[in-house]
Design a protein around this motif. Structure first.
Motif, PDB file in Angstrom:
ATOM      1  N   ARG A 105     -12.605  12.985  -5.773  1.00  0.00           N
ATOM      2  CA  ARG A 105     -12.690  11.665  -5.140  1.00  0.00           C
ATOM      3  C   ARG A 105     -14.149  11.271  -4.869  1.00  0.00           C
ATOM      4  N   MET A 106     -14.959  12.216  -4.408  1.00  0.00           N
ATOM      5  CA  MET A 106     -16.372  11.910  -4.165  1.00  0.00           C
ATOM      6  C   MET A 106     -17.074  11.489  -5.454  1.00  0.00           C
ATOM      7  N   ALA A 107     -16.702  12.127  -6.577  1.00  0.00           N
ATOM      8  CA  ALA A 107     -17.313  11.774  -7.859  1.00  0.00           C
ATOM      9  C   ALA A 107     -16.908  10.365  -8.287  1.00  0.00           C
ATOM     10  N   PHE A 108     -15.637  10.006  -8.093  1.00  0.00           N
ATOM     11  CA  PHE A 108     -15.184   8.649  -8.433  1.00  0.00           C
ATOM     12  C   PHE A 108     -15.852   7.614  -7.528  1.00  0.00           C
ATOM     13  N   GLN A 109     -15.992   7.929  -6.246  1.00  0.00           N
ATOM     14  CA  GLN A 109     -16.633   7.001  -5.324  1.00  0.00           C
ATOM     15  C   GLN A 109     -18.086   6.754  -5.725  1.00  0.00           C
TER      16      GLN A 109
ATOM     17  N   GLU B 293     -20.694  16.403 -13.833  1.00  0.00           N
ATOM     18  CA  GLU B 293     -21.824  17.332 -13.848  1.00  0.00           C
ATOM     19  C   GLU B 293     -23.126  16.613 -13.493  1.00  0.00           C
ATOM     20  N   HIS B 294     -23.264  15.376 -13.985  1.00  0.00           N
ATOM     21  CA  HIS B 294     -24.448  14.582 -13.640  1.00  0.00           C
ATOM     22  C   HIS B 294     -24.468  14.289 -12.147  1.00  0.00           C
ATOM     23  N   TRP B 295     -23.311  13.960 -11.591  1.00  0.00           N
ATOM     24  CA  TRP B 295     -23.195  13.669 -10.167  1.00  0.00           C
ATOM     25  C   TRP B 295     -23.520  14.907  -9.329  1.00  0.00           C
ATOM     26  N   MET B 296     -23.051  16.077  -9.765  1.00  0.00           N
ATOM     27  CA  MET B 296     -23.306  17.317  -9.010  1.00  0.00           C
ATOM     28  C   MET B 296     -24.792  17.624  -8.896  1.00  0.00           C
ATOM     29  N   THR B 297     -25.539  17.363  -9.961  1.00  0.00           N
ATOM     30  CA  THR B 297     -26.966  17.702  -9.946  1.00  0.00           C
ATOM     31  C   THR B 297     -27.739  16.896  -8.906  1.00  0.00           C
ATOM     32  N   ARG B 298     -27.164  15.784  -8.457  1.00  0.00           N
ATOM     33  CA  ARG B 298     -27.856  14.932  -7.479  1.00  0.00           C
ATOM     34  C   ARG B 298     -27.509  15.280  -6.035  1.00  0.00           C
ATOM     35  N   GLN B 299     -26.567  16.180  -5.842  1.00  0.00           N
ATOM     36  CA  GLN B 299     -26.112  16.490  -4.489  1.00  0.00           C
ATOM     37  C   GLN B 299     -27.008  17.519  -3.810  1.00  0.00           C
ATOM     38  N   VAL B 300     -27.253  17.300  -2.532  1.00  0.00           N
ATOM     39  CA  VAL B 300     -28.045  18.257  -1.743  1.00  0.00           C
ATOM     40  C   VAL B 300     -27.064  19.224  -1.095  1.00  0.00           C
TER      41      VAL B 300
ATOM     42  N   ALA C 224     -25.617  23.462  -0.651  1.00  0.00           N
ATOM     43  CA  ALA C 224     -25.937  24.889  -0.730  1.00  0.00           C
ATOM     44  C   ALA C 224     -25.438  25.416  -2.073  1.00  0.00           C
ATOM     45  N   ALA C 225     -26.003  26.526  -2.503  1.00  0.00           N
ATOM     46  CA  ALA C 225     -25.640  27.077  -3.809  1.00  0.00           C
ATOM     47  C   ALA C 225     -24.141  27.360  -3.910  1.00  0.00           C
ATOM     48  N   GLY C 226     -23.545  27.838  -2.826  1.00  0.00           N
ATOM     49  CA  GLY C 226     -22.119  28.147  -2.842  1.00  0.00           C
ATOM     50  C   GLY C 226     -21.259  26.921  -3.059  1.00  0.00           C
ATOM     51  N   THR C 227     -21.685  25.773  -2.500  1.00  0.00           N
ATOM     52  CA  THR C 227     -20.929  24.532  -2.684  1.00  0.00           C
ATOM     53  C   THR C 227     -21.027  24.064  -4.125  1.00  0.00           C
ATOM     54  N   HIS C 228     -22.202  24.157  -4.721  1.00  0.00           N
ATOM     55  CA  HIS C 228     -22.363  23.805  -6.138  1.00  0.00           C
ATOM     56  C   HIS C 228     -21.449  24.661  -7.010  1.00  0.00           C
ATOM     57  N   GLU C 229     -21.391  25.933  -6.680  1.00  0.00           N
ATOM     58  CA  GLU C 229     -20.560  26.850  -7.463  1.00  0.00           C
ATOM     59  C   GLU C 229     -19.088  26.479  -7.346  1.00  0.00           C
ATOM     60  N   SER C 230     -18.642  26.171  -6.148  1.00  0.00           N
ATOM     61  CA  SER C 230     -17.252  25.774  -5.930  1.00  0.00           C
ATOM     62  C   SER C 230     -16.927  24.492  -6.676  1.00  0.00           C
ATOM     63  N   ALA C 231     -17.841  23.520  -6.610  1.00  0.00           N
ATOM     64  CA  ALA C 231     -17.621  22.245  -7.291  1.00  0.00           C
ATOM     65  C   ALA C 231     -17.529  22.439  -8.797  1.00  0.00           C
ATOM     66  N   SER C 232     -18.346  23.319  -9.351  1.00  0.00           N
ATOM     67  CA  SER C 232     -18.317  23.586 -10.791  1.00  0.00           C
ATOM     68  C   SER C 232     -16.991  24.209 -11.209  1.00  0.00           C
ATOM     69  N   MET C 233     -16.468  25.119 -10.396  1.00  0.00           N
ATOM     70  CA  MET C 233     -15.205  25.779 -10.714  1.00  0.00           C
ATOM     71  C   MET C 233     -14.048  24.781 -10.704  1.00  0.00           C
ATOM     72  N   ILE C 234     -14.110  23.795  -9.820  1.00  0.00           N
ATOM     73  CA  ILE C 234     -13.038  22.814  -9.698  1.00  0.00           C
ATOM     74  C   ILE C 234     -12.920  21.979 -10.967  1.00  0.00           C
TER      75      ILE C 234
END
Length: 370
Positions: free
Chosen positions: A130-134, A65-72, A74-84
């Motif tokens: 994987r992006m979060a682990f990287q 969740e901390h990693w997601m907040t730093r990503q640039v 679109a809103a739809g991508t944030h939503e998809s990432a949260s659901m995952i």
């Protein structure tokens, strides 16, 4: 600085200080084990792979969740990432406790569980993790990525999985579509617009004289409550040069159906800018009526691309018409539709033979040309 000393009780104490001056120590029954540990730490420092042993003591869910907040995004991508995140079984484990086997088991459960997901969906979820682990590796929270070398389900080749309706089927879709929906189907099939782009069209985007459609926004959102109007995907802003029959369909739509709102939106249902309604309920009803359940509304975009390629358009022309950011995206998606070297050779030889045989004896020409 590192050292190893034996305590009065016979246990060997190995210790070192990191770059910040913080001391770390471990105890071993044998000196050789303690020295091996110090050697491994020293090697990791020299190679730049050193990680504080306590740094990874953070739950994956908290880090994610901390990693997601730093990503640039679109809103739809944030939503998809949260659901995952909800589907990850090791979400509450500490980063430094997650192993390769945890990730591989997760992939297996998604691929062959009670409700198996498509290989494409599995890969999409894996890629977010994987992006979060990287990112955790770059922030020196963990030394190794547990997603490395994980076996993923095979994705069908594009040419095997892509469904493209025939011109006759597209004609049936247009003929059977309700009046309010007909122009929407037409811009997907004959301008190649994405669903969100079609839903975001306003009257000012249509140049009826020059026969162009300007794509400058899209409608996005998983639900009505979260629907919003945003800029198109990166590199997708474009002007599409369209055929006169499509302009006529749009003009008829404006005349008979009308536009709505101060912005003069072309498409909407019940006052809602919701493209999911178009791709879902209305499209399902139409394809059921036509008897072509195998096609999605997005397949009309593939129909448009295949038509451009069939008439000889090059990669860059198709890329710009579709709004792909890079030509490589166009090639990766549609390379199987372009004629191969063998096709070109055969066509060239056929043209040469046809020209040559036109002046040959009647008997030879009849045999060769059938």
């Amino acid at each position: 600085m590192a050292s190893i000393k034996q305590r009065p009780d016979g246990v060997w104490r190995a210790r070192y200080r990191d770059a910040a001056g913080k001391e770390h120590s471990r105890h071993f029954k044998r000196k050789v084990d303690g020295q091996r540990w110090l050697d491994e730490v020293t090697a990791s420092v020299i190679t730049g792979r050193y990680v504080d042993p306590k740094a990874g003591k953070i739950a994956f869910s908290v880090w994610y969740e901390h990693w997601m907040t730093r990503q640039v995004w679109a809103a739809g991508t944030h939503e998809s990432a949260s659901m995952i995140l909800r589907s990850i079984p090791f979400a509450e484990k500490h980063l430094n406790q997650i192993m390769f086997s945890d990730v591989q088991l997760w992939i297996k459960e998604m691929s062959s569980g009670a409700k198996p997901l498509s290989p494409k969906t599995v890969r999409n979820r894996y890629n977010f993790a994987r992006m979060a682990f990287q990112a955790a590796i770059k922030d020196k929270l963990i030394a190794e990525d547990p997603t490395d070398d994980v076996k993923l389900p095979r994705v069908r080749r594009v040419e095997a999985s892509m469904a493209i309706p025939t011109p006759e089927q597209v004609g049936e879709f247009l003929g059977e579509a309700p009046l309010f929906f007909r122009a929407y189907v037409a811009v997907c099939a004959f301008a190649g617009l994405r669903l969100g782009e079609a839903s975001g069209l306003q009257l000012s985007d249509i140049d009826f004289l020059r026969k162009t459609i300007t794509v400058s926004r899209q409608v996005q959102g998983q639900t009505k409550a979260k629907t919003e109007v945003v800029s198109p995907k990166n590199g997708s802003e474009r002007v599409v040069y369209v055929a006169e029959p499509l302009i006529n369909i749009l003009a008829y739509h404006v005349k008979e159906v009308g536009v709505w709102g101060d912005e003069q939106w072309l498409f909407g249902t019940g006052g809602h800018l919701w493209h999911r309604m178009m791709a879902g309920y209305h499209w399902r009803a139409l394809r059921e009526k036509v008897g072509a359940d195998e096609f999605t509304l997005h397949d009309l975009r593939h129909f448009y691309a295949s038509g451009l390629i069939a008439t000889g358009c090059d990669v860059v022309t198709v890329q710009r018409a579709l709004g792909h950011a890079l030509p490589s995206i166009t090639l990766n998606t549609y390379s199987h539709l372009w004629p191969t070297a063998e096709d070109k050779t055969r066509a060239a030889a056929n043209e040469m033979m046809t020209t040559a045989l036109e002046s040959s004896a009647d008997s030879l020409r009849t045999i060769a040309l059938g």
